[in-house]
Write a protein that holds these residues in place. Sequence first.
Motif, PDB file in Angstrom:
ATOM      1  N   LYS A  62       0.832  -1.212   0.000  1.00 24.28           N
ATOM      2  CA  LYS A  62       0.000   0.000   0.000  1.00 24.28           C
ATOM      3  C   LYS A  62       0.864   1.257   0.000  1.00 24.28           C
ATOM      4  O   LYS A  62       0.547   2.243  -0.667  1.00 24.28           O
ATOM      5  CB  LYS A  62      -0.959  -0.003   1.190  1.00 24.28           C
ATOM      6  CG  LYS A  62      -2.085  -0.998   1.020  1.00 24.28           C
ATOM      7  CD  LYS A  62      -3.054  -0.963   2.188  1.00 24.28           C
ATOM      8  CE  LYS A  62      -4.168  -1.976   1.946  1.00 24.28           C
ATOM      9  NZ  LYS A  62      -5.141  -2.012   3.027  1.00 24.28           N
ATOM     10  N   ARG A  63       1.971   1.226   0.735  1.00 23.69           N
ATOM     11  CA  ARG A  63       2.877   2.382   0.747  1.00 23.69           C
ATOM     12  C   ARG A  63       3.530   2.568  -0.627  1.00 23.69           C
ATOM     13  O   ARG A  63       3.693   3.693  -1.091  1.00 23.69           O
ATOM     14  CB  ARG A  63       3.939   2.230   1.831  1.00 23.69           C
ATOM     15  CG  ARG A  63       3.410   2.586   3.212  1.00 23.69           C
ATOM     16  CD  ARG A  63       4.564   2.520   4.206  1.00 23.69           C
ATOM     17  NE  ARG A  63       4.140   2.844   5.549  1.00 23.69           N
ATOM     18  CZ  ARG A  63       4.549   3.912   6.224  1.00 23.69           C
ATOM     19  NH1 ARG A  63       5.386   4.775   5.679  1.00 23.69           N
ATOM     20  NH2 ARG A  63       4.147   4.113   7.456  1.00 23.69           N
TER      21      ARG A  63
ATOM     22  N   LYS B  67       1.060   4.188  -2.807  1.00 19.53           N
ATOM     23  CA  LYS B  67       0.936   5.603  -2.438  1.00 19.53           C
ATOM     24  C   LYS B  67       2.132   6.404  -2.959  1.00 19.53           C
ATOM     25  O   LYS B  67       1.967   7.519  -3.467  1.00 19.53           O
ATOM     26  CB  LYS B  67       0.828   5.733  -0.919  1.00 19.53           C
ATOM     27  CG  LYS B  67       0.644   7.129  -0.417  1.00 19.53           C
ATOM     28  CD  LYS B  67       0.538   7.146   1.103  1.00 19.53           C
ATOM     29  CE  LYS B  67       0.685   8.551   1.635  1.00 19.53           C
ATOM     30  NZ  LYS B  67       0.870   8.593   3.078  1.00 19.53           N
TER      31      LYS B  67
ATOM     32  N   SER C  55       1.712   9.421  -5.666  1.00 17.15           N
ATOM     33  CA  SER C  55       2.148  10.782  -5.326  1.00 17.15           C
ATOM     34  C   SER C  55       3.281  11.275  -6.221  1.00 17.15           C
ATOM     35  O   SER C  55       3.679  12.429  -6.135  1.00 17.15           O
ATOM     36  CB  SER C  55       2.590  10.848  -3.866  1.00 17.15           C
ATOM     37  OG  SER C  55       3.774  10.095  -3.671  1.00 17.15           O
TER      38      SER C  55
END
Length: 157
Positions: free
Chosen positions: A39-40, A43, A47
Motif C-alpha cells: 500500500k505504501r 501511495k 504521489s
Amino acid sequence: MIELDLIDRKIVTELMRDATLPIAQIADRAGLSQTPCWKRIQKLEASGVLTGRVALADPAKLGFGLTVFVGIEAPDHSADWREAFSAAVEAIPEIMEVHRMAGEMDYLLRVAVRDMAAFDALYKRLTDAVPIKNVTSHFAMERMKFTTAYPVDSRNR
C-alpha cells in the motif's frame, strides 16, 4: 517536496537499489508486513515519488559504446525556439537526457551512440532541425561511477 517518513525512505531506497525485489523482502527491510508495504508503494507511485521501475542495461553491450555530453547555446530564448528544440531532442532517441542549465551553456545533453560516425549523424540531425548558436561536445573516455539511486537517508535517527 513530499515529506517521507523513515519507512517510506527505506522502501524507496530498496526499490532504487533493486526494483525486482519481492514485496516480502522490501517489507522485511522496511520493518513492515507485505500488505502495508504494498500500500505504501502504491501511495509513493500515486504521489509521484516513484516515477517508474526499469531494468538497467550496459550501454556498450547494447552497441552504445560512446557517451557524449553536449552543451548547447541557444540563439534566442523565445517560446518558439524552446518548443522547436524540445521537439527536436524528443525525436532523437539517442539523446538520453536534456537539462536546461544556468551559466554559459543553455542546455546539457547526455547522448549515447555507437561510435563517432553515429554521433556525427546525430549532430547533423539536431542542427538541421533547429538553429543553434554554439555546440560543445565532450566525449566520455570511461564511466567511473554510475548510479540512478539518490542518496536518501534511510537510517534511524
